[in-house]
Design an enzyme around this catalytic site. Structure first.
Site, PDB file in Angstrom:
ATOM      1  N   ASP A  64     -42.321 108.363  12.447  1.00 40.47           N
ATOM      2  CA  ASP A  64     -43.626 108.748  12.978  1.00 40.47           C
ATOM      3  C   ASP A  64     -43.540 108.694  14.580  1.00 40.47           C
ATOM      4  OD1 ASP A  64     -46.344 109.338  13.035  1.00 40.47           O
ATOM      5  OD2 ASP A  64     -46.930 107.120  12.911  1.00 40.47           O
ATOM      6  N   GLU A 121     -50.798 114.651   2.879  1.00 41.81           N
ATOM      7  CA  GLU A 121     -51.923 114.916   3.778  1.00 41.81           C
ATOM      8  C   GLU A 121     -51.726 115.673   4.952  1.00 41.81           C
ATOM      9  OE1 GLU A 121     -50.967 111.868   2.238  1.00 41.81           O
ATOM     10  OE2 GLU A 121     -52.329 112.046   0.530  1.00 41.81           O
ATOM     11  N   ASN A 122     -50.460 115.628   5.088  1.00 38.28           N
ATOM     12  CA  ASN A 122     -50.015 116.609   6.427  1.00 38.28           C
ATOM     13  C   ASN A 122     -50.542 117.922   6.369  1.00 38.28           C
ATOM     14  OD1 ASN A 122     -46.962 114.554   6.997  1.00 38.28           O
ATOM     15  ND2 ASN A 122     -49.189 114.307   7.944  1.00 38.28           N
TER      16      ASN A 122
HETATM   17  C1  IPE Z   1     -46.580 109.656   7.926  1.00 35.44           C
HETATM   18  O1  IPE Z   1     -47.083 109.859   9.154  1.00 35.44           O
HETATM   19  C2  IPE Z   1     -45.947 110.896   7.259  1.00 35.44           C
HETATM   20  C3  IPE Z   1     -44.827 111.125   7.983  1.00 35.44           C
HETATM   21  C4  IPE Z   1     -44.093 110.574   8.863  1.00 35.44           C
HETATM   22  C5  IPE Z   1     -44.210 112.410   7.347  1.00 35.44           C
HETATM   23  P1  IPE Z   1     -48.444 110.392   9.438  1.00 35.44           P
HETATM   24  O2  IPE Z   1     -48.553 110.363  11.140  1.00 35.44           O
HETATM   25  O3  IPE Z   1     -49.095 111.676   8.857  1.00 35.44           O
HETATM   26  O4  IPE Z   1     -49.541 109.141   9.012  1.00 35.44           O
HETATM   27  P2  IPE Z   1     -50.846 108.579   9.467  1.00 35.44           P
HETATM   28  O5  IPE Z   1     -51.584 109.731   9.391  1.00 35.44           O
HETATM   29  O6  IPE Z   1     -50.788 108.099  10.948  1.00 35.44           O
HETATM   30  O7  IPE Z   1     -50.864 107.550   8.472  1.00 35.44           O
HETATM   31  C1  IPE Z   2     -44.485 112.386  12.261  1.00 38.49           C
HETATM   32  O1  IPE Z   2     -44.788 112.293  13.869  1.00 38.49           O
HETATM   33  C2  IPE Z   2     -44.063 113.625  11.774  1.00 38.49           C
HETATM   34  C3  IPE Z   2     -44.678 114.064  10.750  1.00 38.49           C
HETATM   35  C4  IPE Z   2     -46.148 113.398  10.289  1.00 38.49           C
HETATM   36  C5  IPE Z   2     -44.598 115.472  10.397  1.00 38.49           C
HETATM   37  P1  IPE Z   2     -46.379 112.528  14.125  1.00 38.49           P
HETATM   38  O2  IPE Z   2     -46.573 114.247  14.193  1.00 38.49           O
HETATM   39  O3  IPE Z   2     -47.152 112.201  13.269  1.00 38.49           O
HETATM   40  O4  IPE Z   2     -46.621 111.973  15.428  1.00 38.49           O
HETATM   41  P2  IPE Z   2     -47.785 111.102  15.895  1.00 38.49           P
HETATM   42  O5  IPE Z   2     -48.200 110.148  14.954  1.00 38.49           O
HETATM   43  O6  IPE Z   2     -48.955 112.231  16.217  1.00 38.49           O
HETATM   44  O7  IPE Z   2     -47.334 110.586  17.325  1.00 38.49           O
HETATM   45 MG    MG Z   3     -48.051 110.213  12.917  1.00 40.70          MG
END
Ligand code: IPE
Ligand code: IPE
Ligand code: MG
Length: 243
Positions: free
Chosen positions: A15, A62-63
């Site tokens: 993350d 959820e992404n």
């Molecule tokens: C969790 O990170 C999913 C991945 C690292 C792929 P998110 O950034 O999606 O999680 P939340 O939304 O902050 O909980």
């Molecule tokens: C994790 O980094 C990668 C995925 C969830 C695909 P994020 O994209 O969630 O990075 P932040 O949380 O916005 O910094």
């Molecule tokens: Mg994130």
């Protein structure tokens, strides 16, 4: 480092890509690109340190709710990473698995994932599990549905009454046959699980670092493993019983 303190399985919630980019005034995509490099380094480091299984959270169920251009960029990045990295992994005798609801991806991406999994299936030096369109709840739901299908298909049909065991659930998870993670790392300082490996992390040691994923390197991995080495894993017993 003491070899007995090396976890056999490390899981990582990668993350902080977006925050890494934002800090630099760059688009989020730039963070994801650098994040892919961190993953390459993590795989290499696990290999060098003797960590047998590495499981990473690359895309959650959820992404999909993210802006369309970001989702599109990530899909492109997955394709590119498979094209560029899988042959090298194969040469290093690493087995790669993509686990999640793969059927929601484009046909091209599904085929690439299948190709990579088939190519490396017999490899034994290490295991890289990439969780994509993965959700812990989806996984458990899928497992239960598999079990129900088996019951309906069995003799006596749906009339069969049988207790479902933990073992039966485990054997229907995407991670069947893979030992549970010893150490769960989350970067970027979020104190939550975000629907990752709900079943498998029941007794994993959790390590959260404020380092953002694109900045995570071998040194940071060693720090996490050292911290893990200091933990006492009691599995419900008392400290005295472990002596
Ligand atoms: C969790 O990170 C999913 C991945 C690292 C792929 P998110 O950034 O999606 O999680 P939340 O939304 O902050 O909980
Ligand atoms: C994790 O980094 C990668 C995925 C969830 C695909 P994020 O994209 O969630 O990075 P932040 O949380 O916005 O910094
Ligand atoms: Mg994130």
């Amino acid at each position: 480092m003491n070899a007995k303190n090396i976890p056999q399985h490390i899981a990582i919630i990668m993350d902080g890509n977006g925050r890494w980019a934002k800090k630099r005034g760059l688009p989020r995509a730039a963070g994801h690109k650098r994040g892919a490099e961190s993953l390459r380094e993590a795989v290499r480091a696990c290999n060098e340190l003797g960590v047998k299984h590495l499981t990473v959270y690359a895309f959650s169920t959820e992404n999909w709710q993210r802006p369309e251009d970001e989702v599109g960029f990530l899909m492109g990045l997955f394709l590119e990473a498979i094209n560029n990295e899988v042959n090298k992994l194969h040469k290093n005798n690493v087995r790669i698995r993509f686990l999640g609801r793969l059927q929601q991806f484009s046909k091209e991406l599904q085929e690439k994932m299948r190709w990579a999994m088939d190519l490396t299936e017999k490899n034994t030096a290490g295991n890289l599990n990439v969780m994509v369109n993965y959700g812990g709840r989806a996984e458990i739901t899928d497992a239960v549905n598999e079990i129900v299908k088996g019951i309906e298909g069995s003799e006596g049909g749906g009339g069969r009454r049988k207790e479902i065991t933990e073992e039966e659930i485990e054997n229907n998870l995407y991670t069947k046959g893979i030992p549970d993670p010893d150490l769960l790392i989350r970067t970027a300082n979020e104190m939550r699980i975000s629907n990752f490996l709900l079943w498998q992390i029941a007794y994993s040691e959790i390590y959260v670092t404020d380092v953002l994923w694109p900045d995570f390197n071998k040194q940071e991995l060693i720090k996490a493993i050292e911290e893990y080495g200091k933990r006492e894993r009691r599995f419900g017993k008392t400290s005295e019983q472990l002596k």
